[in-house]
Design a protein around this motif. Structure first.
Motif, PDB file in Angstrom:
ATOM      1  N   GLN A  66      -1.592   1.156  12.781  1.00 46.28           N
ATOM      2  CA  GLN A  66      -0.870   0.587  12.021  1.00 46.28           C
ATOM      3  C   GLN A  66      -1.097  -0.974  11.712  1.00 46.28           C
ATOM      4  OE1 GLN A  66       3.416   0.702  13.043  1.00 46.28           O
ATOM      5  NE2 GLN A  66       3.983   2.633  13.256  1.00 46.28           N
ATOM      6  N   SER A  72      -5.362  -9.930   0.980  1.00 48.92           N
ATOM      7  CA  SER A  72      -6.142  -8.525   0.807  1.00 48.92           C
ATOM      8  C   SER A  72      -5.512  -7.537   2.723  1.00 48.92           C
ATOM      9  CB  SER A  72      -7.157  -8.903   0.838  1.00 48.92           C
ATOM     10  OG  SER A  72      -7.899 -10.236   2.007  1.00 48.92           O
ATOM     11  N   THR A  76     -10.813  -2.390   2.895  1.00 52.83           N
ATOM     12  CA  THR A  76     -10.649  -3.612   2.180  1.00 52.83           C
ATOM     13  C   THR A  76     -12.555  -4.996   2.444  1.00 52.83           C
ATOM     14  OG1 THR A  76      -9.375  -5.787   1.947  1.00 52.83           O
ATOM     15  CG2 THR A  76      -9.513  -4.876   4.155  1.00 52.83           C
ATOM     16  N   GLY A 121       0.288  -6.989  -1.860  1.00 51.55           N
ATOM     17  CA  GLY A 121       1.156  -5.898  -1.204  1.00 51.55           C
ATOM     18  C   GLY A 121       2.562  -7.395   0.259  1.00 51.55           C
ATOM     19  N   ALA A 122       3.129  -7.121   0.738  1.00 52.45           N
ATOM     20  CA  ALA A 122       3.969  -7.409   1.101  1.00 52.45           C
ATOM     21  C   ALA A 122       3.778  -9.168   1.459  1.00 52.45           C
ATOM     22  CB  ALA A 122       4.370  -7.698   2.870  1.00 52.45           C
ATOM     23  N   ALA A 123       3.042  -9.648   1.334  1.00 54.34           N
ATOM     24  CA  ALA A 123       2.159 -10.813   1.317  1.00 54.34           C
ATOM     25  C   ALA A 123       1.866 -11.221   0.414  1.00 54.34           C
ATOM     26  CB  ALA A 123       0.929 -11.422   2.975  1.00 54.34           C
ATOM     27  N   ASN A 157      11.217  -0.753   7.975  1.00 53.90           N
ATOM     28  CA  ASN A 157      11.813  -1.585   9.116  1.00 53.90           C
ATOM     29  C   ASN A 157      10.987  -2.768   8.701  1.00 53.90           C
ATOM     30  OD1 ASN A 157      11.409  -1.843  12.525  1.00 53.90           O
ATOM     31  ND2 ASN A 157      12.057  -2.868  11.606  1.00 53.90           N
ATOM     32  N   GLY A 198       9.194  -4.061  12.998  1.00 53.17           N
ATOM     33  CA  GLY A 198       9.591  -5.087  11.816  1.00 53.17           C
ATOM     34  C   GLY A 198       8.645  -6.429  12.103  1.00 53.17           C
ATOM     35  N   GLU A 225      -4.946  -6.814  -7.986  1.00 51.27           N
ATOM     36  CA  GLU A 225      -4.904  -5.372  -6.665  1.00 51.27           C
ATOM     37  C   GLU A 225      -5.849  -4.178  -7.109  1.00 51.27           C
ATOM     38  OE1 GLU A 225      -2.982  -4.537  -3.996  1.00 51.27           O
ATOM     39  OE2 GLU A 225      -4.493  -2.902  -4.222  1.00 51.27           O
ATOM     40  N   GLN A 226      -6.145  -3.896  -5.919  1.00 53.70           N
ATOM     41  CA  GLN A 226      -7.668  -2.982  -5.791  1.00 53.70           C
ATOM     42  C   GLN A 226      -7.110  -1.460  -6.136  1.00 53.70           C
ATOM     43  OE1 GLN A 226      -9.582  -2.982  -2.264  1.00 53.70           O
ATOM     44  NE2 GLN A 226      -8.323  -2.347  -0.646  1.00 53.70           N
ATOM     45  N   ASN A 227      -5.324  -1.768  -5.205  1.00 53.46           N
ATOM     46  CA  ASN A 227      -5.435   0.366  -6.033  1.00 53.46           C
ATOM     47  C   ASN A 227      -4.466   0.211  -7.265  1.00 53.46           C
ATOM     48  OD1 ASN A 227      -5.912   1.246  -3.748  1.00 53.46           O
ATOM     49  ND2 ASN A 227      -4.247   0.279  -2.364  1.00 53.46           N
ATOM     50  N   VAL A 274     -11.496  -7.468  -6.376  1.00 53.87           N
ATOM     51  CA  VAL A 274     -12.088  -8.856  -5.771  1.00 53.87           C
ATOM     52  C   VAL A 274     -13.035  -8.374  -5.027  1.00 53.87           C
ATOM     53  CG1 VAL A 274     -11.761 -10.561  -5.668  1.00 53.87           C
ATOM     54  CG2 VAL A 274      -9.469  -9.845  -6.378  1.00 53.87           C
ATOM     55  N   LEU A 307       5.118  -6.782   9.104  1.00 56.61           N
ATOM     56  CA  LEU A 307       5.926  -7.214   7.808  1.00 56.61           C
ATOM     57  C   LEU A 307       6.842  -8.689   7.849  1.00 56.61           C
ATOM     58  CD1 LEU A 307       7.405  -4.071   6.935  1.00 56.61           C
ATOM     59  CD2 LEU A 307       6.196  -5.131   5.283  1.00 56.61           C
ATOM     60  N   GLY A 342       7.807   2.419   8.228  1.00 58.67           N
ATOM     61  CA  GLY A 342       8.763   2.215   8.897  1.00 58.67           C
ATOM     62  C   GLY A 342       9.013   4.151   8.907  1.00 58.67           C
ATOM     63  N   GLU A 388      -1.634  -9.994   7.032  1.00 59.23           N
ATOM     64  CA  GLU A 388      -2.598  -9.307   7.719  1.00 59.23           C
ATOM     65  C   GLU A 388      -3.759 -10.096   8.169  1.00 59.23           C
ATOM     66  OE1 GLU A 388      -0.984  -4.943   8.668  1.00 59.23           O
ATOM     67  OE2 GLU A 388      -3.273  -5.243   9.829  1.00 59.23           O
ATOM     68  N   GLY A 448      -4.857  -8.942  -4.133  1.00 58.88           N
ATOM     69  CA  GLY A 448      -3.831  -8.432  -3.047  1.00 58.88           C
ATOM     70  C   GLY A 448      -2.508  -8.408  -3.160  1.00 58.88           C
TER      71      GLY A 448
HETATM   72  C1  LIG Z   1       1.674   3.752   8.565  1.00 62.43           C
HETATM   73  C2  LIG Z   1       2.306   2.347   8.921  1.00 62.43           C
HETATM   74  C3  LIG Z   1       3.572   1.583   9.303  1.00 62.43           C
HETATM   75  C4  LIG Z   1       3.872   0.328   9.173  1.00 62.43           C
HETATM   76  N1  LIG Z   1       5.256   0.270   9.691  1.00 62.43           N
HETATM   77  C5  LIG Z   1       5.428  -0.314   9.893  1.00 62.43           C
HETATM   78  C6  LIG Z   1       6.818  -1.357   9.753  1.00 62.43           C
HETATM   79  O1  LIG Z   1       7.705  -0.049   9.945  1.00 62.43           O
HETATM   80  N2  LIG Z   1       7.107  -3.094  10.140  1.00 62.43           N
HETATM   81  C7  LIG Z   1       6.431  -3.363  10.258  1.00 62.43           C
HETATM   82  O2  LIG Z   1       6.540  -4.753  10.203  1.00 62.43           O
HETATM   83  N3  LIG Z   1       5.381  -3.411   9.722  1.00 62.43           N
HETATM   84  C8  LIG Z   1       4.706  -2.091  10.151  1.00 62.43           C
HETATM   85  N4  LIG Z   1       3.370  -1.662   9.248  1.00 62.43           N
HETATM   86  C9  LIG Z   1       2.355  -2.939   9.137  1.00 62.43           C
HETATM   87  C10 LIG Z   1       3.090  -3.810   8.092  1.00 62.43           C
HETATM   88  O3  LIG Z   1       3.031  -1.981   6.726  1.00 62.43           O
HETATM   89  C11 LIG Z   1       1.496  -4.403   7.592  1.00 62.43           C
HETATM   90  O4  LIG Z   1       1.531  -5.597   8.815  1.00 62.43           O
HETATM   91  C12 LIG Z   1       1.107  -5.196   6.003  1.00 62.43           C
HETATM   92  O5  LIG Z   1       2.070  -4.764   5.297  1.00 62.43           O
HETATM   93  C13 LIG Z   1       0.820  -6.604   6.358  1.00 62.43           C
HETATM   94  O6  LIG Z   1       1.322  -6.685   4.792  1.00 62.43           O
HETATM   95  P1  LIG Z   1      -0.382  -7.453   4.047  1.00 62.43           P
HETATM   96  O7  LIG Z   1       0.057  -8.219   2.613  1.00 62.43           O
HETATM   97  O8  LIG Z   1      -0.922  -8.702   4.717  1.00 62.43           O
HETATM   98  O9  LIG Z   1      -1.216  -6.936   3.859  1.00 62.43           O
HETATM   99  P2  LIG Z   1      -1.130  -4.956   2.878  1.00 62.43           P
HETATM  100  O10 LIG Z   1       0.276  -4.739   2.810  1.00 62.43           O
HETATM  101  O11 LIG Z   1      -2.203  -4.298   3.674  1.00 62.43           O
HETATM  102  O12 LIG Z   1      -1.303  -5.188   1.746  1.00 62.43           O
HETATM  103  C14 LIG Z   1      -2.773  -5.882   1.609  1.00 62.43           C
HETATM  104  C15 LIG Z   1      -2.725  -5.357  -0.080  1.00 62.43           C
HETATM  105  O13 LIG Z   1      -4.257  -6.122  -0.714  1.00 62.43           O
HETATM  106  C16 LIG Z   1      -4.885  -4.913  -1.235  1.00 62.43           C
HETATM  107  N5  LIG Z   1      -6.270  -5.467  -1.416  1.00 62.43           N
HETATM  108  C17 LIG Z   1      -7.187  -5.432  -0.526  1.00 62.43           C
HETATM  109  N6  LIG Z   1      -9.098  -5.878  -0.634  1.00 62.43           N
HETATM  110  C18 LIG Z   1      -8.359  -5.823  -1.767  1.00 62.43           C
HETATM  111  C19 LIG Z   1      -9.963  -6.676  -2.768  1.00 62.43           C
HETATM  112  N7  LIG Z   1     -11.174  -6.666  -2.790  1.00 62.43           N
HETATM  113  N8  LIG Z   1      -9.394  -6.403  -4.094  1.00 62.43           N
HETATM  114  C20 LIG Z   1      -7.843  -6.336  -4.798  1.00 62.43           C
HETATM  115  N9  LIG Z   1      -7.173  -5.648  -4.312  1.00 62.43           N
HETATM  116  C21 LIG Z   1      -7.673  -5.786  -2.212  1.00 62.43           C
HETATM  117  C22 LIG Z   1      -4.892  -4.028  -0.694  1.00 62.43           C
HETATM  118  O14 LIG Z   1      -5.495  -3.287  -0.975  1.00 62.43           O
HETATM  119  C23 LIG Z   1      -2.751  -3.661  -0.650  1.00 62.43           C
HETATM  120  O15 LIG Z   1      -2.515  -3.462  -1.304  1.00 62.43           O
HETATM  121  C24 LIG Z   1       3.000  -0.509   8.618  1.00 62.43           C
HETATM  122  C25 LIG Z   1       1.462   0.118   9.035  1.00 62.43           C
HETATM  123  C26 LIG Z   1       1.424   0.988   8.592  1.00 62.43           C
HETATM  124  C27 LIG Z   1      -0.204   1.290   8.209  1.00 62.43           C
END
Ligand SMILES: Cc1cc2nc3c(=O)[nH]c(=O)nc-3n(C[C@H](O)[C@H](O)[C@H](O)COP(=O)(O)OP(=O)(O)OC[C@H]3O[C@@H](n4cnc5c(N)ncnc54)[C@H](O)[C@@H]3O)c2cc1C
Length: 384
Positions: free
Chosen positions: A321, A158, A166, A11-13, A52, A359, A34-36, A131, A362, A47, A349, A9
């Motif tokens: 969100q 993920s 996911t 993403g942010a984390a 944010n 915020g 990354e799946q995308n 994955v 994130l 944000g 997440e 994954g």
């Molecule tokens: C519209 C919107 C607005 C938001 N605004 C805010 C904000 O302003 N401030 C804030 O704090 N939070 C905000 N959030 C929440 C924040 O975006 C999430 O909490 C944060 O992105 C979580 O990070 P993460 O890395 O855990 O997951 P994600 O950022 O979702 O990353 C997970 C990644 O894993 C990939 N993935 C999943 N399964 C698989 C797999 N099997 N194989 C390969 N890749 C996979 C996904 O495609 C994705 O790219 C918002 C969310 C949304 C939807």
């Protein structure tokens, strides 16, 4: 032989975990799957496109697991998260309150800076790879829709079902981790009452959630009326505490305790409707009068302080969100390593952590990525 770390994954984390592990232990070979078609798609949505990314008013009380969060927030104070972004060359600012944003007010800036850092540290980002499962056979075999990858350590980052697909939850459940049921969070609320006549109206108020008349949670902020429910930041925040059938009541004049006395004195020279027009938006005056056909002043004041709606649902994951629920914190250690499998960590997440808007979600993603990345780097350095 280089030790291989695979992060599921991008993403942010996942991105911050990859960077932290590599910075602290450059001998690691780090890849992100990354799946995308590209990493960090959700960051771009955050944000309202401004990202944010954190909040200077940081406390465990903004999360559903304050005990664990207080430990993690002590370990990585907000200044360290700011320092991390500064070390990537990202300029930050607040929005006049305590919410933290990139100086450019563009989420793309955050992603560009992170992508640059990944490249600079020779971290592979392999996109369009989903994955499917993780198997441990003297090391991890990461099975994907393309081919198998081998790794010494795996981090699952993920994310959630909020505006994304996911298989992360299933993959982790198959490895023995428990799933706390998932529900949409930070989402608008659908009400039993149809509200087309109020649609588009924004009000600043105090709102309470009630279960059989018992107050469960209270907060202040802005509500935006929709044709079938309540939206706006306050409604989003309330959604973290709601269950179906709860009542939401708005106190439209929470900072105005002597309303009845003042209204009564106005009524000596004004009609009731005209008196209310000086107090509230027109559309709400009609709503309040509709709910009080006998025009009793005490009942009207009560309605103004307790304008109630029955919540029938929240909007679904396609609008939410975040997800409430996720992999149980009981199945991870404080460094985010799994209690069920060796050489596996779980961050962001996909875990059962949800925070308020502003915020905090994130922030948890960055924080968990930093702690896990550091732990893996030192675990490996110390040859354990
Ligand atoms: C519209 C919107 C607005 C938001 N605004 C805010 C904000 O302003 N401030 C804030 O704090 N939070 C905000 N959030 C929440 C924040 O975006 C999430 O909490 C944060 O992105 C979580 O990070 P993460 O890395 O855990 O997951 P994600 O950022 O979702 O990353 C997970 C990644 O894993 C990939 N993935 C999943 N399964 C698989 C797999 N099997 N194989 C390969 N890749 C996979 C996904 O495609 C994705 O790219 C918002 C969310 C949304 C939807």
């Amino acid at each position: 032989m280089q030790t291989k770390l695979i992060i599921v994954g991008g993403g942010a984390a996942g991105i911050v975990c990859a960077l932290t592990a590599k910075r602290e232990n450059p001998s690691l070979q780090v890849s992100i799957l990354e799946q995308n078609e590209r990493i960090g798609k959700k960051i771009l949505k955050t944000g309202n496109g401004k990202c944010n990314l954190s909040n200077l008013n940081m406390s465990e009380h903004f999360y559903n697991h304050p005990h664990e969060l207080s430990i993690w927030l002590n370990q990585i104070p907000i200044s360290e998260v700011q320092a991390f972004f500064q070390s990537c060359g990202l300029f930050l600012k607040t929005d006049g309150s305590t919410r933290l944003y990139p100086y450019s007010e563009q989420a793309t800036t955050v992603l560009e800076v992170l992508r640059y850092e990944l490249k600079r540290h020779h971290i592979d980002t392999i996109c369009n790879v989903r994955v499917k499962s993780l198997i441990y056979e003297q090391g991890w075999i990461v099975k994907t829709n393309q081919r198998d990858f081998k790794a010494d350590y795996v981090v699952v980052a993920s994310g959630s079902l909020a505006q994304e697909q996911t298989e992360g939850y299933r993959i982790l459940q198959e490895l023995g981790h428990r799933l706390i049921p998932l529900v949409p969070g930070l989402a608008a609320l659908k009400t039993k009452e149809k509200l087309r006549h109020l649609q588009g109206l924004r009000v600043k108020c105090q709102a309470g959630i009630y279960e059989q008349k018992r107050l469960l949670h209270q907060d202040k902020g802005e509500i935006l009326f929709k044709d079938d429910g309540l939206s706006g930041i306050l409604a989003f925040d309330l959604s973290r505490f709601l269950t179906k059938g709860n009542e939401v009541a708005l106190d439209l004049l929470f900072d105005y305790p002597h309303l009845e006395r003042e209204l009564t004195s106005l009524l000596t020279w004004k009609e009731l409707e005209d008196a209310l027009m000086g107090l509230l938006p027109k559309m709400l005056v009609w709503e309040i009068l509709k709910r009080n056909p006998n025009r009793d002043i005490k009942a009207i004041v009560k309605t103004i302080h307790h304008l109630s709606f029955e919540v029938v649902a929240t909007y679904g994951f396609e609008w939410a969100q975040i997800a409430r629920g996720g992999i149980s914190l009981e199945d991870i250690n404080l460094d985010f390593s799994s209690r069920k499998q060796a050489h596996l960590s779980i961050i962001g997440e996909v875990l059962d952590v949800d925070g308020a808007s502003g915020g905090y979600n994130l922030h948890f993603a960055w924080l968990s990525g930093m702690i896990a990345g550091r732990a893996i780097a030192s675990f490996e350095k110390n040859g354990k």
